[in-house]
Design a protein around this motif. Structure first.
Motif, PDB file in Angstrom:
ATOM      1  N   ILE A   1      29.515  55.507  39.391  1.00 56.65           N
ATOM      2  CA  ILE A   1      30.615  54.741  39.983  1.00 56.65           C
ATOM      3  C   ILE A   1      30.553  53.304  39.486  1.00 56.65           C
ATOM      4  CG2 ILE A   1      31.646  53.940  42.142  1.00 56.65           C
ATOM      5  CD1 ILE A   1      30.370  56.400  43.474  1.00 56.65           C
TER       6      ILE A   1
ATOM      7  N   ASN B   1      33.149  49.883  39.326  1.00 55.79           N
ATOM      8  CA  ASN B   1      34.420  49.260  39.725  1.00 55.79           C
ATOM      9  C   ASN B   1      35.323  50.248  40.459  1.00 55.79           C
ATOM     10  OD1 ASN B   1      33.666  46.826  38.434  1.00 55.79           O
ATOM     11  ND2 ASN B   1      34.390  47.616  36.462  1.00 55.79           N
ATOM     12  N   GLY B   2      34.696  51.077  41.297  1.00 64.94           N
ATOM     13  CA  GLY B   2      35.448  52.021  42.118  1.00 64.94           C
ATOM     14  C   GLY B   2      35.867  53.290  41.412  1.00 64.94           C
TER      15      GLY B   2
ATOM     16  N   LYS C   1      35.063  56.820  39.683  1.00 61.82           N
ATOM     17  CA  LYS C   1      34.028  57.841  39.687  1.00 61.82           C
ATOM     18  C   LYS C   1      34.089  58.669  38.407  1.00 61.82           C
ATOM     19  CE  LYS C   1      35.038  60.207  43.390  1.00 61.82           C
ATOM     20  NZ  LYS C   1      36.342  59.723  43.857  1.00 61.82           N
TER      21      LYS C   1
ATOM     22  N   VAL D   1      34.178  51.270  48.680  1.00 59.96           N
ATOM     23  CA  VAL D   1      34.056  50.921  47.259  1.00 59.96           C
ATOM     24  C   VAL D   1      34.108  52.149  46.359  1.00 59.96           C
ATOM     25  CG1 VAL D   1      32.788  48.800  47.747  1.00 59.96           C
ATOM     26  CG2 VAL D   1      31.527  50.928  47.378  1.00 59.96           C
ATOM     27  N   ALA D   2      33.982  53.328  46.942  1.00 53.22           N
ATOM     28  CA  ALA D   2      34.126  54.580  46.188  1.00 53.22           C
ATOM     29  C   ALA D   2      34.601  55.633  47.174  1.00 53.22           C
ATOM     30  CB  ALA D   2      32.819  54.991  45.534  1.00 53.22           C
TER      31      ALA D   2
END
Length: 374
Positions: free
Chosen positions: A72, A74-75, A77, A42-43
């Motif tokens: 973070i 919605n993915g 950064k 997810v990241a």
């Protein structure tokens, strides 16, 4: 006859230690990974994601050991600004992060990191709290700084946890001074500390009023705790710590308790030499479980909710050495089983259950990985 008796006792002590170091009476074989889940990054692309927590909107704050704090969502950064200068050496860096249990009311975020502030060359572990505003840390307050600084690069700890009464716990490793710091309550290191959320020392801390004592200390004789979590059923604070070569431990943290390092241990030194012949001693707490060989544990989380029915009520521990997530199965305070999860995922630095009920792992070189049950 006396010489023979002494020799016999020495041999017996050696054999007893050898057995403890190699074969554990309470050893539980680990079961293979069932793989009834999928993994989702997810990241991505975080070198060493050391700690993580969630903001009320579901986005994440993730510390990266080199000194970057990521937001973070919605993915995506974004680097948080105004992060304090971090002393990066060996195991030191930007470490754990935790939101205050009443974050929605007070906005406080707690962070541990290695800092070069204060006396001496090098650094030592520091605890701060701050608020997040417009992508920047503000109102930074220093709550605790371990002394003295040292250029040694090992055993900074450090994890953060809150109990049901609002007390703040954080850990500091022995800083490589394993023969001095852990058993000396007048020295920082090798301890778990307890503070009020504003950094003040509770009057009922076990060493308050004792001559020269570190009054913030709550337990001692700890080697290098890099996992800590509140048991959601009992409210007790649990921690695990790195042993040397073997002898990683799971402990339930109790007020004023001595957990024995380095006087009692199930491990040996990295060069194979003996640290101690004793695995128990009056006045010292034995672990509820220990690993031989060492798994190099990092990160700890209890599983609750209904997302993972077969894991609920049990404990998750990351393994840096063997690169899997371990499910430590519990019956009350007793370890009754072990199972691999996410085999070969990578060096697993942290594990947390998010507010959405899903399990998230911080994996070195990958980033934040979500476990999605099938």
């Amino acid at each position: 006859m006396k010489k023979i008796a002494i020799l016999s006792l020495s041999v017996f002590a050696f054999l007893s230690f050898s057995c403890d170091a190699q074969v554990k009476p309470n050893d539980i074989a680990i079961k293979d990974d069932v793989k009834n889940y999928t993994l989702e990054v997810v990241a991505a692309d975080i070198a060493i994601p050391w700690g993580m927590d969630w903001l009320p909107d579901g986005s994440m704050l993730v510390t990266e050991k080199s000194g970057v704090l990521y937001h973070i969502k919605n993915g995506v950064k974004t680097e948080i600004k105004n992060v304090p200068k971090v002393y990066t050496r060996g195991q030191g860096g930007l470490l754990d992060i935790a939101l205050h249990p009443n974050y929605t009311k007070n906005g406080w975020i707690y962070i541990t990191y290695s800092s070069e502030e204060g006396e001496g060359n090098g650094g030592n572990t520091k605890l701060i709290r701050a608020k997040l505003q417009d992508g920047s840390l503000t109102q930074i307050q220093s709550l605790y700084k371990a002394t003295p600084n040292t250029s040694k690069g090992q055993h900074f700890g450090s994890r953060i946890a809150f109990d049901n009464h609002g007390y703040l716990y954080f850990s500091i490793g022995d800083r490589g001074e394993n023969m001095v710091n852990p058993q000396d309550i007048t020295r920082d290191g090798g301890k778990i500390y307890r503070l009020h959320d504003d950094g003040s020392i509770p009057k009922d801390n076990p060493f308050v009023g004792k001559d020269g004592a570190k009054e913030a200390a709550f337990s001692y004789g700890n080697r290098n705790p890099q996992g800590m979590a509140k048991n959601p059923v009992t409210g007790a604070i649990w921690a695990h710590e790195h042993g040397p070569k073997g002898g990683d431990e799971i402990n339930i943290i109790k007020k004023g308790t001595n957990y024995g390092w380095p006087v009692i241990t199930y491990g040996i030194d990295y060069d194979g030499s003996t640290i101690s012949l004793e695995t128990e001693k009056p006045g010292m707490e034995k672990p509820i479980y220990y690993w031989v060989p060492s798994i190099a544990p990092s990160g700890m989380a209890f599983v609750s909710g209904d997302k993972y029915p077969n894991w609920t009520g049990h404990l998750l521990v990351g393994s840096l050495k063997f690169q899997y997530l371990e499910l430590v199965k519990l019956k009350g305070n007793e370890v009754v089983g072990r199972q691999k999860i996410a085999t070969d995922v990578g060096r697993l630095r942290d594990v947390k259950q998010g507010p959405d009920g899903f399990i998230y792992m911080g994996v070195e070189g990958k980033g934040i990985v979500k476990i999605i049950p099938n």
